[in-house]
Design an enzyme around this catalytic site. Structure first.
Site, PDB file in Angstrom:
ATOM      1  N   THR A  29      58.886 -13.342  -7.938  1.00 31.25           N
ATOM      2  CA  THR A  29      59.542 -13.742  -9.027  1.00 31.25           C
ATOM      3  C   THR A  29      58.985 -14.608  -9.963  1.00 31.25           C
ATOM      4  OG1 THR A  29      61.917 -14.447  -9.800  1.00 31.25           O
ATOM      5  CG2 THR A  29      60.998 -15.753  -8.114  1.00 31.25           C
ATOM      6  N   ASN A  30      59.450 -15.226 -10.875  1.00 28.17           N
ATOM      7  CA  ASN A  30      59.015 -16.298 -12.046  1.00 28.17           C
ATOM      8  C   ASN A  30      59.880 -17.348 -12.358  1.00 28.17           C
ATOM      9  OD1 ASN A  30      60.434 -15.348 -14.314  1.00 28.17           O
ATOM     10  ND2 ASN A  30      59.365 -13.475 -13.929  1.00 28.17           N
ATOM     11  N   LYS A  31      59.499 -18.373 -13.205  1.00 29.47           N
ATOM     12  CA  LYS A  31      60.566 -19.387 -13.605  1.00 29.47           C
ATOM     13  C   LYS A  31      61.481 -19.376 -14.491  1.00 29.47           C
ATOM     14  CE  LYS A  31      56.976 -22.766 -12.249  1.00 29.47           C
ATOM     15  NZ  LYS A  31      56.279 -23.926 -12.656  1.00 29.47           N
TER      16      LYS A  31
END
Ligand code: C5P
Length: 219
Positions: A29-31
């Site tokens: 995933t990412n932030k």
């Protein structure tokens, strides 16, 4: 009192990150926090619009009056958006969609061993580009998070993905972009641009929506 300048206009907005499963308990995933997309959805409702929000996993509540469709992966988000696109006049792609996913998700939890491990990744569909290619294409707005040469990269995306507008932010600067409550954007279209000065995401969202509305009218 807010003038309902988007009365009768329906907007489809993507927000948040996507999760790309490796196995039943792990994902890439990412932030992205989803804050910008949720601010857009909330402000669009305040301006009188009908809003559908296709959201990746975030910890935010759905703004009142918004129809939220919750998804996990980019493939799910793509499918949800394509099913909704014809019913909307404006699309804003604000989600931080994962560019790649694991080639397959293991059905059972992957076990460790002493050997090295490498992941094979394949490209995800580009949701924004596919919306812009649709026969009944809405007014299509993208986001670009850049760390350098912001205008060059943003204008490149505007053309390559055939967008009506792109909102670019310089994520190398503190207090804007991922996870922050504030943002600053420069919005580009074919023959113009507008800087939206640093402020709360709510304010930036309101200004971006007003800009979109003025372009819808002149279309
Ligand atoms: O090319 P880049 O990923 O930087 O473009 C960002 C824009 O494209 C954002 O509006 C994002 O929501 C959208 N996007 C998408 N699907 C992808 C990748 C990006 O809709 N697979």
């Amino acid at each position: 009192f807010v003038e309902p300048v988007l009365n009768g206009v329906s907007l489809l907005i993507t927000a948040g990150p996507t999760q790309e499963a490796l196995d039943p308990v792990r994902y890439l995933t990412n932030k992205s926090s989803g804050k910008m997309g949720y601010a857009l959805a909330e402000q669009a409702v305040a301006l009188g619009a009908n809003v559908t929000l296709v959201s990746g996993p975030v910890s935010l509540a759905a703004p009142a009056g918004v129809k939220r469709i919750s998804v996990e992966s980019a493939a799910d988000m793509h499918q949800a958006v394509m099913a909704e696109v014809e019913a909307h006049q404006v699309f804003i792609g604000c989600a931080a969609v994962a560019d790649y996913r694991p080639v397959s998700a293991a059905e059972q939890k992957i076990k460790k061993s002493n050997a090295e491990m490498s992941l094979e990744l394949v490209r995800n569909p580009d949701i924004l580009a596919d919306v812009a290619k649709h026969a009944k294409r809405p007014f299509t707005v993208g986001f670009a998070a850049e760390t350098n040469d912001v205008e060059t990269y943003a204008r490149g995306k505007l053309e390559r993905k055939n967008l009506d507008m792109i909102a670019a932010n310089d994520v190398s600067k503190a207090g804007q972009g991922f996870n922050a409550d504030t943002n600053a954007l420069t919005v580009y279209w074919k023959d113009g641009e507008r800087a939206l000065a640093h402020g709360h995401k709510r304010q930036i969202a309101r200004q971006l929506l007003q800009l979109i509305q003025s372009h819808l009218q002149s279309k």
